[in-house]
Design a protein around this motif. Structure first.
Motif, PDB file in Angstrom:
ATOM      1  N   ARG A 115       1.135  -1.542  -0.155  1.00 35.63           N
ATOM      2  CA  ARG A 115       0.110  -0.214   0.196  1.00 35.63           C
ATOM      3  C   ARG A 115       1.244   1.051  -0.359  1.00 35.63           C
ATOM      4  O   ARG A 115       1.907   1.570   0.852  1.00 35.63           O
ATOM      5  CB  ARG A 115      -0.877   0.150   0.588  1.00 35.63           C
ATOM      6  CG  ARG A 115      -1.755  -0.869   1.564  1.00 35.63           C
ATOM      7  CD  ARG A 115      -2.967  -0.791   2.665  1.00 35.63           C
ATOM      8  NE  ARG A 115      -1.771  -1.779   3.722  1.00 35.63           N
ATOM      9  CZ  ARG A 115      -1.745  -1.619   4.817  1.00 35.63           C
ATOM     10  NH1 ARG A 115      -2.745  -1.080   5.007  1.00 35.63           N
ATOM     11  NH2 ARG A 115      -0.892  -2.213   5.569  1.00 35.63           N
ATOM     12  N   ARG A 116       0.538   2.254  -0.299  1.00 30.51           N
ATOM     13  CA  ARG A 116       1.087   3.769  -0.697  1.00 30.51           C
ATOM     14  C   ARG A 116       1.031   4.054   0.366  1.00 30.51           C
ATOM     15  O   ARG A 116      -0.857   4.584  -0.114  1.00 30.51           O
ATOM     16  CB  ARG A 116       0.615   4.413  -2.144  1.00 30.51           C
ATOM     17  CG  ARG A 116       1.369   2.554  -3.360  1.00 30.51           C
ATOM     18  CD  ARG A 116       2.885   2.825  -3.838  1.00 30.51           C
ATOM     19  NE  ARG A 116       3.760   3.677  -3.026  1.00 30.51           N
ATOM     20  CZ  ARG A 116       4.935   3.582  -3.677  1.00 30.51           C
ATOM     21  NH1 ARG A 116       5.601   1.800  -4.034  1.00 30.51           N
ATOM     22  NH2 ARG A 116       5.564   4.027  -3.533  1.00 30.51           N
ATOM     23  N   ARG A 120      -3.055   7.456   3.680  1.00 26.06           N
ATOM     24  CA  ARG A 120      -2.271   6.456   2.769  1.00 26.06           C
ATOM     25  C   ARG A 120      -3.542   7.313   1.238  1.00 26.06           C
ATOM     26  O   ARG A 120      -3.799   8.335   1.194  1.00 26.06           O
ATOM     27  CB  ARG A 120      -3.588   5.776   2.525  1.00 26.06           C
ATOM     28  CG  ARG A 120      -4.339   4.365   1.673  1.00 26.06           C
ATOM     29  CD  ARG A 120      -4.980   3.702   2.356  1.00 26.06           C
ATOM     30  NE  ARG A 120      -4.931   3.138   3.777  1.00 26.06           N
ATOM     31  CZ  ARG A 120      -5.526   1.911   3.919  1.00 26.06           C
ATOM     32  NH1 ARG A 120      -5.746   0.539   2.732  1.00 26.06           N
ATOM     33  NH2 ARG A 120      -5.706   1.848   4.797  1.00 26.06           N
ATOM     34  N   ALA A 121      -2.733   6.598   0.319  1.00 32.11           N
ATOM     35  CA  ALA A 121      -3.027   7.380  -1.055  1.00 32.11           C
ATOM     36  C   ALA A 121      -3.888   7.223  -2.053  1.00 32.11           C
ATOM     37  O   ALA A 121      -4.611   6.118  -1.324  1.00 32.11           O
ATOM     38  CB  ALA A 121      -1.855   7.224  -2.139  1.00 32.11           C
ATOM     39  N   GLU A 122      -4.473   7.970  -1.885  1.00 28.34           N
ATOM     40  CA  GLU A 122      -6.266   7.879  -2.633  1.00 28.34           C
ATOM     41  C   GLU A 122      -6.267   7.396  -3.765  1.00 28.34           C
ATOM     42  O   GLU A 122      -4.771   7.454  -5.196  1.00 28.34           O
ATOM     43  CB  GLU A 122      -6.931   9.154  -2.717  1.00 28.34           C
ATOM     44  CG  GLU A 122      -7.405   8.955  -0.965  1.00 28.34           C
ATOM     45  CD  GLU A 122      -8.695  10.828  -1.221  1.00 28.34           C
ATOM     46  OE1 GLU A 122      -8.293  11.221  -2.203  1.00 28.34           O
ATOM     47  OE2 GLU A 122      -8.518  10.891   0.071  1.00 28.34           O
ATOM     48  N   ASP A 123      -6.668   6.679  -5.019  1.00 23.43           N
ATOM     49  CA  ASP A 123      -6.707   6.826  -6.584  1.00 23.43           C
ATOM     50  C   ASP A 123      -6.861   7.826  -7.082  1.00 23.43           C
ATOM     51  O   ASP A 123      -7.406   8.809  -6.510  1.00 23.43           O
ATOM     52  CB  ASP A 123      -7.940   5.479  -7.347  1.00 23.43           C
ATOM     53  CG  ASP A 123      -8.268   4.517  -6.478  1.00 23.43           C
ATOM     54  OD1 ASP A 123      -6.584   4.286  -5.753  1.00 23.43           O
ATOM     55  OD2 ASP A 123      -9.217   3.352  -6.041  1.00 23.43           O
ATOM     56  N   GLY A 124      -5.664   6.966  -7.923  1.00 24.73           N
ATOM     57  CA  GLY A 124      -5.453   8.921  -8.737  1.00 24.73           C
ATOM     58  C   GLY A 124      -4.847  10.221  -8.889  1.00 24.73           C
ATOM     59  O   GLY A 124      -4.187  10.800  -9.377  1.00 24.73           O
ATOM     60  N   GLU A 125      -4.177   9.780  -7.175  1.00 23.80           N
ATOM     61  CA  GLU A 125      -3.052  10.635  -6.745  1.00 23.80           C
ATOM     62  C   GLU A 125      -1.737  10.399  -6.618  1.00 23.80           C
ATOM     63  O   GLU A 125      -1.460   8.827  -6.930  1.00 23.80           O
ATOM     64  CB  GLU A 125      -3.493  10.870  -5.319  1.00 23.80           C
ATOM     65  CG  GLU A 125      -4.297  11.351  -4.708  1.00 23.80           C
ATOM     66  CD  GLU A 125      -4.394  11.327  -3.453  1.00 23.80           C
ATOM     67  OE1 GLU A 125      -4.621  13.050  -2.447  1.00 23.80           O
ATOM     68  OE2 GLU A 125      -3.750  10.702  -2.445  1.00 23.80           O
ATOM     69  N   ALA A 166       6.808  -1.729   8.185  1.00 21.36           N
ATOM     70  CA  ALA A 166       6.277  -3.020   8.758  1.00 21.36           C
ATOM     71  C   ALA A 166       5.313  -3.278   8.616  1.00 21.36           C
ATOM     72  O   ALA A 166       4.280  -4.431   8.511  1.00 21.36           O
ATOM     73  CB  ALA A 166       6.677  -3.516   9.562  1.00 21.36           C
ATOM     74  N   SER A 167       4.250  -1.892   8.500  1.00 18.89           N
ATOM     75  CA  SER A 167       2.721  -2.391   8.628  1.00 18.89           C
ATOM     76  C   SER A 167       2.156  -2.996   7.193  1.00 18.89           C
ATOM     77  O   SER A 167       1.249  -2.652   7.179  1.00 18.89           O
ATOM     78  CB  SER A 167       2.251  -0.984   8.955  1.00 18.89           C
ATOM     79  OG  SER A 167       2.563  -0.166   8.014  1.00 18.89           O
ATOM     80  N   GLY A 168       3.060  -2.496   6.079  1.00 16.47           N
ATOM     81  CA  GLY A 168       2.727  -3.073   5.096  1.00 16.47           C
ATOM     82  C   GLY A 168       2.449  -1.767   4.065  1.00 16.47           C
ATOM     83  O   GLY A 168       1.805  -1.788   3.072  1.00 16.47           O
ATOM     84  N   PHE A 169       3.253  -0.711   4.675  1.00 16.58           N
ATOM     85  CA  PHE A 169       2.839   0.468   3.334  1.00 16.58           C
ATOM     86  C   PHE A 169       3.917   0.934   3.479  1.00 16.58           C
ATOM     87  O   PHE A 169       5.179   1.123   3.910  1.00 16.58           O
ATOM     88  CB  PHE A 169       2.871   1.460   4.176  1.00 16.58           C
ATOM     89  CG  PHE A 169       1.229   2.024   4.614  1.00 16.58           C
ATOM     90  CD1 PHE A 169       0.626   2.484   3.369  1.00 16.58           C
ATOM     91  CD2 PHE A 169       0.513   1.495   5.305  1.00 16.58           C
ATOM     92  CE1 PHE A 169      -1.131   2.819   3.447  1.00 16.58           C
ATOM     93  CE2 PHE A 169      -1.141   1.607   5.681  1.00 16.58           C
ATOM     94  CZ  PHE A 169      -1.603   1.868   4.580  1.00 16.58           C
ATOM     95  N   ALA A 170       4.498   0.982   2.218  1.00 15.76           N
ATOM     96  CA  ALA A 170       5.259   2.161   1.364  1.00 15.76           C
ATOM     97  C   ALA A 170       5.302   3.636   1.194  1.00 15.76           C
ATOM     98  O   ALA A 170       4.293   3.353   0.808  1.00 15.76           O
ATOM     99  CB  ALA A 170       5.555   1.557   0.118  1.00 15.76           C
ATOM    100  N   ILE A 171       6.353   3.936   2.299  1.00 13.27           N
ATOM    101  CA  ILE A 171       6.157   5.313   2.691  1.00 13.27           C
ATOM    102  C   ILE A 171       7.124   6.821   1.777  1.00 13.27           C
ATOM    103  O   ILE A 171       8.185   6.373   2.002  1.00 13.27           O
ATOM    104  CB  ILE A 171       6.258   5.667   4.183  1.00 13.27           C
ATOM    105  CG1 ILE A 171       4.956   5.379   5.169  1.00 13.27           C
ATOM    106  CG2 ILE A 171       5.612   7.336   4.423  1.00 13.27           C
ATOM    107  CD1 ILE A 171       5.399   5.009   6.944  1.00 13.27           C
TER     108      ILE A 171
END
Length: 204
Positions: A30-31, A68-73, A106-111
């Motif tokens: 997740r981004r 969190r990034a939203e679609d299209g951003e 570690a939460s699964g996000f690429a920040i």
């Protein structure tokens, strides 16, 4: 008075010349984006750090404005939107100096850390639903030798602690991004952060 012109020139050159590592969009990743937002208080430049609200995501933890990034951003758009929603600060794209390495949390996000300046943006007005408090960490404090502490672990690894004030000890992932900002932007050094250890309690 704060030397905005000098900071913009130096920081822009250093971030622009930094070969950042961007993570790919692998399945399940997740981004998210956060903003290393430089603002002025009492004539001194500093980075805005927040403490999350007691309820919601990462309750009570130290953080940078973001989410969190939203679609299209784009990730830059994500960071600026979150900064506006959480702290009420409007920053133009021209005030973005660049981005640092993506951090694989570690939460699964690429920040993705976005470096930006809030020159003339006014005082932050936190959204109480997401932010308990806002803290202005002067750049001189972040750049000081005592800001960085490494703790040796029994497994042979080392845990980074950013010690930025009384009761303000910050670990990865937020601490990792603050450390890279310090090293790259403030001190002109090339460091990487993706392999820094994250405490178990940050894994949510």
């Amino acid at each position: 008075m704060a030397d905005w012109a000098g900071f913009r020139e130096t920081a822009g050159r250093r971030v622009g010349g930094f070969g950042r590592v961007a993570l790919g969009d692998a399945d399940g990743v997740r981004r998210a984006a956060v903003v290393l937002c430089v603002a002025e208080r009492d004539g001194e430049l500093g980075v805005l750090v927040i403490k999350r609200a007691n309820r919601g995501r990462n309750p009570g933890q130290w953080a940078l404005p973001g989410g969190r990034a939203e679609d299209g951003e784009t990730l830059q758009e994500t960071g600026l939107r979150e900064l506006r929603e959480e702290l009420g600060l409007e920053i133009a794209e021209a005030d973005v100096l660049g981005m640092l390495d993506d951090f694989p949390a570690a939460s699964g996000f690429a920040i993705t850390p976005v470096v930006a300046v809030a020159q003339g943006a006014g005082e932050p007005v936190p959204d109480a639903r997401e932010v308990r408090s806002v803290h202005h960490v002067p750049l001189r404090v972040l750049a000081a030798d005592g800001a960085v502490n490494w703790v040796d672990r029994p497994d042979g690894g080392r845990l980074l602690q950013m010690r930025l004030g009384p009761g303000m000890t910050i670990h990865a992932p937020t601490g990792a991004m603050l450390w890279q900002f310090r090293e790259v932007v403030l001190l002109g050094r090339d460091v990487r952060v993706a392999d820094l250890i994250q405490p178990d309690w940050t894994r949510n």
